[in-house]
Design a protein around this motif. Structure first.
Motif, PDB file in Angstrom:
ATOM      1  N   UNK A   1      38.713  26.369  26.275  1.00 26.89           N
ATOM      2  CA  UNK A   1      39.679  25.248  25.942  1.00 26.89           C
ATOM      3  C   UNK A   1      41.104  25.918  26.527  1.00 26.89           C
ATOM      4  N   UNK A   2      41.780  25.517  27.571  1.00 24.20           N
ATOM      5  CA  UNK A   2      42.946  26.193  28.186  1.00 24.20           C
ATOM      6  C   UNK A   2      43.994  25.992  27.191  1.00 24.20           C
ATOM      7  N   UNK A   3      44.794  27.160  27.122  1.00 23.98           N
ATOM      8  CA  UNK A   3      45.858  27.038  26.112  1.00 23.98           C
ATOM      9  C   UNK A   3      47.259  27.039  26.716  1.00 23.98           C
ATOM     10  N   UNK A   4      48.036  26.459  26.694  1.00 24.16           N
ATOM     11  CA  UNK A   4      49.365  25.892  27.485  1.00 24.16           C
ATOM     12  C   UNK A   4      50.282  27.025  26.803  1.00 24.16           C
ATOM     13  N   UNK A   5      51.652  26.985  27.153  1.00 21.51           N
ATOM     14  CA  UNK A   5      52.440  28.125  26.757  1.00 21.51           C
ATOM     15  C   UNK A   5      53.080  27.731  25.538  1.00 21.51           C
ATOM     16  N   UNK A   6      53.194  28.657  24.677  1.00 19.40           N
ATOM     17  CA  UNK A   6      53.469  28.401  23.339  1.00 19.40           C
ATOM     18  C   UNK A   6      54.996  28.461  23.252  1.00 19.40           C
ATOM     19  N   UNK A   7      55.695  27.679  22.404  1.00 17.34           N
ATOM     20  CA  UNK A   7      57.077  27.446  22.509  1.00 17.34           C
ATOM     21  C   UNK A   7      57.552  28.644  21.774  1.00 17.34           C
ATOM     22  N   UNK A   8      58.869  29.059  22.185  1.00 15.38           N
ATOM     23  CA  UNK A   8      59.577  30.550  21.679  1.00 15.38           C
ATOM     24  C   UNK A   8      59.841  29.954  20.533  1.00 15.38           C
ATOM     25  N   UNK A   9      59.782  30.785  19.063  1.00 10.76           N
ATOM     26  CA  UNK A   9      60.316  30.419  17.908  1.00 10.76           C
ATOM     27  C   UNK A   9      61.798  29.719  17.752  1.00 10.76           C
ATOM     28  N   UNK A  10      62.645  30.333  18.634  1.00  7.93           N
ATOM     29  CA  UNK A  10      64.003  30.043  18.691  1.00  7.93           C
ATOM     30  C   UNK A  10      64.377  28.657  19.280  1.00  7.93           C
ATOM     31  N   UNK A  11      63.407  28.217  20.111  1.00 10.18           N
ATOM     32  CA  UNK A  11      63.486  26.956  20.848  1.00 10.18           C
ATOM     33  C   UNK A  11      63.905  25.656  19.865  1.00 10.18           C
ATOM     34  N   UNK A  12      63.385  25.636  18.556  1.00 10.97           N
ATOM     35  CA  UNK A  12      63.903  24.657  17.626  1.00 10.97           C
ATOM     36  C   UNK A  12      65.072  24.832  16.867  1.00 10.97           C
ATOM     37  N   UNK A  13      65.610  26.167  16.985  1.00 12.49           N
ATOM     38  CA  UNK A  13      66.972  26.433  16.464  1.00 12.49           C
ATOM     39  C   UNK A  13      68.193  25.567  17.111  1.00 12.49           C
ATOM     40  N   UNK A  14      69.131  25.511  16.282  1.00 16.38           N
ATOM     41  CA  UNK A  14      70.491  24.938  16.962  1.00 16.38           C
ATOM     42  C   UNK A  14      71.295  26.020  17.583  1.00 16.38           C
ATOM     43  N   UNK A  15      72.317  25.582  18.186  1.00 17.95           N
ATOM     44  CA  UNK A  15      73.305  26.490  19.053  1.00 17.95           C
ATOM     45  C   UNK A  15      73.863  27.212  17.601  1.00 17.95           C
ATOM     46  N   UNK A  16      73.929  26.569  16.535  1.00 15.92           N
ATOM     47  CA  UNK A  16      74.710  27.389  15.518  1.00 15.92           C
ATOM     48  C   UNK A  16      74.198  28.525  15.187  1.00 15.92           C
ATOM     49  N   UNK A  17      72.805  28.519  15.109  1.00 17.69           N
ATOM     50  CA  UNK A  17      71.921  29.601  14.708  1.00 17.69           C
ATOM     51  C   UNK A  17      72.091  30.619  15.696  1.00 17.69           C
ATOM     52  N   UNK A  18      72.255  30.336  16.831  1.00 24.22           N
ATOM     53  CA  UNK A  18      72.443  31.501  18.054  1.00 24.22           C
ATOM     54  C   UNK A  18      73.784  31.999  17.973  1.00 24.22           C
ATOM     55  N   UNK A  19      74.568  31.325  17.589  1.00 26.76           N
ATOM     56  CA  UNK A  19      75.953  31.732  17.699  1.00 26.76           C
ATOM     57  C   UNK A  19      76.275  32.577  16.440  1.00 26.76           C
ATOM     58  N   UNK A  20      75.639  32.494  15.117  1.00 21.56           N
ATOM     59  CA  UNK A  20      75.710  33.441  14.220  1.00 21.56           C
ATOM     60  C   UNK A  20      75.214  34.664  14.536  1.00 21.56           C
ATOM     61  N   UNK A  21      74.196  34.847  15.324  1.00 21.40           N
ATOM     62  CA  UNK A  21      73.434  35.964  15.692  1.00 21.40           C
ATOM     63  C   UNK A  21      74.305  36.747  16.503  1.00 21.40           C
ATOM     64  N   UNK A  22      75.121  36.375  17.357  1.00 19.04           N
ATOM     65  CA  UNK A  22      75.821  37.021  18.432  1.00 19.04           C
ATOM     66  C   UNK A  22      77.059  37.332  17.843  1.00 19.04           C
ATOM     67  N   UNK A  23      77.797  36.775  16.702  1.00 16.67           N
ATOM     68  CA  UNK A  23      79.160  36.964  16.411  1.00 16.67           C
ATOM     69  C   UNK A  23      79.133  38.604  15.827  1.00 16.67           C
ATOM     70  N   UNK A  24      80.331  39.105  15.992  1.00 18.77           N
ATOM     71  CA  UNK A  24      80.708  40.328  15.661  1.00 18.77           C
ATOM     72  C   UNK A  24      81.480  40.315  14.247  1.00 18.77           C
ATOM     73  N   UNK A  25      81.276  40.904  13.386  1.00 20.07           N
ATOM     74  CA  UNK A  25      81.817  41.045  12.095  1.00 20.07           C
ATOM     75  C   UNK A  25      83.135  42.033  12.222  1.00 20.07           C
ATOM     76  N   UNK A  26      84.174  41.773  11.888  1.00 17.10           N
ATOM     77  CA  UNK A  26      85.431  42.697  11.872  1.00 17.10           C
ATOM     78  C   UNK A  26      85.123  43.639  10.525  1.00 17.10           C
TER      79      UNK A  26
END
Length: 85
Positions: free
Chosen positions: A1-26
């Motif tokens: 049975x052929x297996x297609x590409x698996x979705x990346x775990x971050x694909x279902x996240x919103x941009x808010x989740x991504x921006x939190x990860x990249x914010x620097x903290x003073x």
């Protein structure tokens, strides 16, 4: 049975989740060298005069290797009080 590409775990996240990860903290605490640079003074001046000026240091560690750190907000507050109107 052929297996297609698996979705990346971050694909279902919103941009808010991504921006939190990249914010620097003073950082809340800064070391004596940073305070000296901010005030255009020497580190020895900061060690000598800080307590007289009302800047409270926080000593982390013991003995000769102890670091003295200051709250960034307190340094800015003190600096604002020195403003000449």
């Amino acid at each position: 049975m052929p297996v297609g590409p698996q979705p990346h775990p971050d694909e279902g996240r919103t941009d808010i989740g991504r921006s939190r990860r990249h914010q620097s903290v003073e950082p809340v605490l800064i070391d004596t060298a940073e305070v000296a640079t901010m005030l255009s003074m020497s580190t020895s001046w900061v060690y000598r005069e800080a307590s007289k000026l009302g800047l409270k240091g926080y000593k982390l560690g013991r003995g000769r290797n102890a670091k003295v750190l200051y709250k960034r907000a307190e340094v800015f507050k003190w600096l604002e009080q020195q403003k000449i109107y």
